[in-house]
Design a protein around this motif. Sequence first.
Motif, short mmCIF file in Angstrom:
data_model
loop_
_atom_site.label_atom_id
_atom_site.label_comp_id
_atom_site.label_asym_id
_atom_site.label_seq_id
_atom_site.Cartn_x
_atom_site.Cartn_y
_atom_site.Cartn_z
N SER A 128 52.00 58.33 -30.62
CA SER A 128 51.41 57.85 -30.43
C SER A 128 51.19 56.90 -28.79
N LYS B 199 51.59 53.43 -26.57
CA LYS B 199 52.63 53.34 -25.71
C LYS B 199 52.20 52.21 -25.29
N THR B 200 53.86 52.67 -24.27
CA THR B 200 54.68 50.79 -24.46
C THR B 200 54.70 50.64 -23.01
N ILE C 250 48.95 49.27 -27.15
CA ILE C 250 49.81 49.64 -25.86
C ILE C 250 51.28 47.97 -26.80
N CYS D 113 59.19 53.71 -20.49
CA CYS D 113 58.31 52.85 -20.94
C CYS D 113 57.32 53.74 -20.10
N ASP D 114 55.43 53.57 -20.38
CA ASP D 114 54.55 53.98 -19.94
C ASP D 114 53.55 53.37 -18.49
#
Length: 526
Positions: free
Chosen positions: A4, A6-7, A30, A301-302
């Motif tokens: 879960s 995020k990047t 993150i 990516c997020d």
Amino acid sequence: MTESTKTAIIAGAGPAGLTAAIEFLRKTNIHPVIYESTNDIGGISKTVCYKGNRMDIGGHRFFSKEDTVMNWWAEMMPLQEMPAKDEILLNKTNSDLTKNGINPEKEDRVMLVRQRVSRIFYLRKFFDYPISLKLETFSNMGLFRTIKAGTGYLLSTIHKRKENSLEDFYINRFGEPLYKMFFEDYTEKVWGIHPAKLGADWGSQRVKGLSLITILKDMVKKTFTSPKSIDQKQIETSLIEKFIYPKYGPGQLWETAAKEVENKSGELYKNQEIVKINIEENRVISVTTRSIEGKTETRPCDYFLSSMPIKDLVASLSGISIPEEIQSIAKKLPYRDFITVGLLVNKLRIRNKTKIKTYLERVPDTWIYIQERDVKIGRLQVFNNWSPYLVADYENTMWIGLEYFCTEGDDMWNMPKEEFIKMAIEELVKIDIIDKQDVLDAVQVKIKKAYPSYFGSYYQLDKVKAFLDKIPNLYCIGRNGQHRYNNMDHSMMTAIATVDNIKNGIISKENIWSVNTEEEYHEVKK
């Protein structure tokens, strides 16, 4: 790292990019991934090493009125108020210099407390910068220039110009004679354009409330401030004389930050240029990079944080319709490029006539603004005085940086390296700063897009900002990322504000863009 997680992909391993990565690691789950297009760490704040001698490109004082930044630096590299090599050489008989067992020759990862001395070299004489109201100033100017300057200043207090340009801005604060003596030619050297064609908002951002009245107030304040204190929040930023500095230059701090990113499981890739920013449904979904060998990869990516020049950012957007006007404004954004010639010399011809004690009576200046009209050099750094540890043989040599402002593709930029170095040496000989036979070695370093410029399509930048802000997970940080002449601490604050916004679910980016617009942030750095 869980499924879960995020990047956040970050463009650039300069102060903004590295600060953002560390803030993500410290405050969130993150995962930060930095792509740096060059082989260097620190952006323009890097340290260039040449045969054991280190160059600070542009000169970076570590001082901020933001406690957040000062504490951040202290966490990265502890402040040790210990004597540096130059102090030891000056006080050989003082046994207290190594008290508490601190050996400054062996302690590396530390910040030193340094004294800022900046002067103007004009009429082959030295003037304090900012201009002081000392007897020496008037003596160097001569009676006629002093009367003319005083009259001009008085007239400027009575009749204020409408500030349509940087020229108007300076004249309103110093009078026309002082402006012509100390600002006009130098400003044109830096920007390649006359101050009458530069916007007044550059002055309001970089010069803030500096004036002769400010200088007088500062003289009074300093009588109540400890000369050893680096807590100088009540002093005009442009007039601050104490700062902290990494033992081996600014790049040492950012290289330390880069190691922390990697030690805490962040990722940092050098020689990886971001060539495409892929957008779907108005969000950045991935970034495509190209290695120095030409291999491309796409990473999802997020979030995407960009410290790359806005003109390159807009050109890299893919999957979104970009109005022609936005493309044109971004493409035409002006920049100023930078060339430094590092010279290793036996000695300088100029000697120390100040009250500051120095080793072998060397000049105490960190940098010298060259106001002479008959040379192209804009500024001279004396690396010995930033930190004696920047110089391989501090006791016997002087390591100096000759700074030239230019535009990529112009005559100076395209001049062959050896020819450029020869010109630089001849200029210092011409203005009596060195003897040619004292030059031991030389190197040239070029920096692209060092200074975002404030003319041309810059005045339509708000349209580009509004367009970019509509992409909710894209954030512009740092000097080139915002096309704003940020200092190092300002660039860091844009990164800190961005991470805090993401962490707290704040959609508006107004606070990120507003860093270095409040008056308390501004600083003169000619």
